[in-house]
Design a protein around this motif. Structure first.
Motif, short mmCIF file in Angstrom:
data_model
loop_
_atom_site.label_atom_id
_atom_site.label_comp_id
_atom_site.label_asym_id
_atom_site.label_seq_id
_atom_site.Cartn_x
_atom_site.Cartn_y
_atom_site.Cartn_z
N PRO A 179 0.80 -1.23 0.00
CA PRO A 179 0.00 0.00 0.00
C PRO A 179 0.83 1.27 0.00
O PRO A 179 0.48 2.25 -0.66
N GLU A 180 1.94 1.29 0.74
CA GLU A 180 2.72 2.52 0.83
C GLU A 180 3.38 2.90 -0.49
O GLU A 180 3.73 4.06 -0.71
N LEU A 181 3.54 1.93 -1.39
CA LEU A 181 4.08 2.21 -2.72
C LEU A 181 2.98 2.30 -3.77
O LEU A 181 3.23 2.73 -4.90
N GLY A 182 1.78 1.85 -3.42
CA GLY A 182 0.64 1.95 -4.32
C GLY A 182 0.72 1.07 -5.54
O GLY A 182 0.22 1.44 -6.61
N CYS A 183 1.33 -0.12 -5.41
CA CYS A 183 1.45 -1.01 -6.56
C CYS A 183 1.72 -2.43 -6.09
O CYS A 183 1.87 -2.68 -4.90
N VAL A 184 1.78 -3.33 -7.06
CA VAL A 184 2.12 -4.73 -6.80
C VAL A 184 3.58 -4.94 -7.20
O VAL A 184 3.98 -4.57 -8.31
N ILE A 185 4.36 -5.54 -6.31
CA ILE A 185 5.77 -5.83 -6.57
C ILE A 185 5.93 -7.34 -6.68
O ILE A 185 5.46 -8.09 -5.83
N GLY A 186 6.61 -7.80 -7.73
CA GLY A 186 6.80 -9.23 -7.91
C GLY A 186 8.05 -9.53 -8.70
O GLY A 186 8.91 -8.65 -8.89
N LEU A 187 8.17 -10.77 -9.15
CA LEU A 187 9.28 -11.22 -9.98
C LEU A 187 8.72 -11.57 -11.35
O LEU A 187 7.86 -12.44 -11.48
N ALA A 188 9.19 -10.86 -12.37
CA ALA A 188 8.60 -10.94 -13.70
C ALA A 188 8.67 -12.35 -14.27
O ALA A 188 9.67 -13.06 -14.10
N ALA A 189 7.60 -12.77 -14.95
CA ALA A 189 7.57 -14.09 -15.58
C ALA A 189 8.68 -14.19 -16.61
O ALA A 189 8.90 -13.29 -17.41
N GLY A 190 9.39 -15.31 -16.59
CA GLY A 190 10.47 -15.55 -17.54
C GLY A 190 11.80 -15.05 -17.05
O GLY A 190 12.73 -15.83 -16.82
N THR A 191 11.93 -13.72 -16.82
CA THR A 191 13.22 -13.16 -16.41
C THR A 191 13.45 -13.26 -14.91
O THR A 191 14.59 -13.27 -14.46
N ARG A 192 12.38 -13.27 -14.11
CA ARG A 192 12.45 -13.32 -12.65
C ARG A 192 13.20 -12.12 -12.08
O ARG A 192 13.84 -12.20 -11.03
N LEU A 193 13.10 -10.98 -12.75
CA LEU A 193 13.65 -9.73 -12.27
C LEU A 193 12.59 -9.01 -11.45
O LEU A 193 11.39 -9.17 -11.69
N LEU A 194 13.02 -8.19 -10.49
CA LEU A 194 12.09 -7.42 -9.68
C LEU A 194 11.32 -6.46 -10.58
O LEU A 194 11.90 -5.79 -11.44
N CYS A 195 10.00 -6.40 -10.39
CA CYS A 195 9.17 -5.57 -11.25
C CYS A 195 8.03 -4.95 -10.45
O CYS A 195 7.70 -5.41 -9.35
N ALA A 196 7.43 -3.90 -11.01
CA ALA A 196 6.32 -3.20 -10.38
C ALA A 196 5.17 -3.11 -11.37
O ALA A 196 5.38 -2.83 -12.56
N TYR A 197 3.93 -3.34 -10.87
CA TYR A 197 2.74 -3.28 -11.70
C TYR A 197 1.68 -2.45 -11.02
O TYR A 197 1.50 -2.52 -9.80
N ASP A 198 0.95 -1.65 -11.83
CA ASP A 198 -0.27 -1.02 -11.36
C ASP A 198 -1.39 -2.03 -11.52
O ASP A 198 -1.45 -2.76 -12.51
N PHE A 199 -2.29 -2.06 -10.55
CA PHE A 199 -3.35 -3.06 -10.60
C PHE A 199 -4.70 -2.41 -10.32
O PHE A 199 -4.85 -1.69 -9.33
N VAL A 200 -5.66 -2.64 -11.22
CA VAL A 200 -7.04 -2.19 -11.06
C VAL A 200 -7.93 -3.41 -11.20
O VAL A 200 -7.80 -4.17 -12.17
N THR A 201 -8.84 -3.62 -10.24
CA THR A 201 -9.71 -4.79 -10.25
C THR A 201 -10.43 -4.92 -11.59
O THR A 201 -11.01 -3.95 -12.09
N GLY A 202 -10.37 -6.15 -12.15
CA GLY A 202 -11.07 -6.42 -13.40
C GLY A 202 -10.27 -6.14 -14.65
O GLY A 202 -10.75 -6.41 -15.76
#
Length: 318
Positions: A179-202
């Protein structure tokens, strides 16, 4: 069965010893300038804070309120009592899944917590339901969880299931909504590098940043299935949030080369690498990686038969 704090914990599965849960100290050293290559410190307690024997048939782990919880194949009793007000975030082993809720006993003190089966997501299976489908990615926001089933689409659950779309979440394993960054943080498919995504339901997530500097030193990551890729350690990485914009990437490592057609004996790991980074919002609102620690390593005895290494993460407040 309880840890001394609410930090993420590291799970190590030794085929002979069972599941060992360690409390790690992972931090960027104080006093470093934010733009410098800050050092990272790793300290592992000499003994695990929890140990689930191999004979118990453990199928999932979680951490909540400083307690480590295990669900077992032959029993519905948890390994420890979690906080009744804290959501659980479980470890997913090998993509195989079953959906359950963890509930306290009806009468206080009358036995352990119980797992109750939940309905399966509305996945359309081929071959009369015999098709093998696994969860490729998942994350939670509040009490709703989103999952992607490989080749089937994305579904969410908060009391009932609904299909979000035929698209799949663009990361691997568990991602974290911060929440404090306002996004989803994960490991990108394939490369497994740290990544950030904006997410809106639906709607499918929108990629904002991928940080190539989170690739381990000496390794080049390419898309899965690229047979021309250089040799690299075989790993199934996991991500933990340490608070204040700090993240740690754990990458299990093995000197063994995977079998070319992915068959053969199960992979055994003999080490794990840890990388701590700090993300911040700039004055313009852009998400930036402002600090990157040096990679730390944990090595295991040669006699170990390690088949899984990964974080379990306390729920992040929304």
């Amino acid at each position: 069965m309880a840890s001394n704090n609410n930090r993420p914990l590291l799970v190590v599965h030794d085929d002979k010893e069972g599941h060992l849960v360690y409390d790690l100290l992972l931090l960027l050293l104080d006093g470093e300038a934010e733009n410098d290559a800050a050092a990272a410190a790793l300290a592992c307690f000499p003994r695990p804070v929890a140990h689930f024997a191999a004979s118990l048939g453990l199928r999932a782990l979680a951490v909540s309120g400083g307690a480590v919880v295990g669900a077992f194949y032959r029993s519905t009793t948890s390994g420890a009592t979690p906080s009744s007000t804290t959501p659980l975030d479980t470890t997913l082993f090998d993509g195989h899944y079953a959906f359950e809720s963890l509930r306290p006993p009806v009468v206080t003190g009358a036995g352990g917590w119980q797992t109750v089966s939940l309905p399966k997501p509305p996945i359309v299976y081929a071959d009369g339901g015999k098709e093998l489908v696994w969860v490729s990615a998942y994350f939670a926001v509040g009490t709703r969880v989103w999952i992607s089933a490989a080749r089937k689409g994305t579904f969410s659950f908060d009391g009932t299931w609904r299909m979000e779309g035929r698209w799949e979440l663009p990361f691997e394993g568990r991602a974290l909504h911060v929440p404090e960054l306002g996004c989803v943080i994960g490991l990108a498919a394939g490369t497994r590098l740290l990544c950030a995504y904006d997410f809106v339901t639906g709607k499918p997530p929108v990629m904002r940043r991928v940080w190539t500097e989170t690739c381990p030193e000496g390794c080049i990551y390419t898309s899965a299935g690229d047979e021309s890729r250089p040799s690299r350690p075989r790993d199934v990485p996991s991500l933990a949030y340490l608070g204040n914009g700090r993240f740690c990437i754990c990458r299990p490592m093995s000197v063994m080369e995977p079998h070319p057609d992915n068959f053969g004996p199960p992979m055994k790991y003999n080490a794990a690498s840890f990388l701590v980074v700090v993300l911040r919002r700039s004055g313009s609102g852009e998400l930036e990686l402002v600090r990157r620690g040096k990679t730390s390593f944990m090595c295991f005895p040669k006699s170990s038969q390690i088949s899984y290494i990964g974080f379990i993460q306390p729920a992040i407040s929304n």
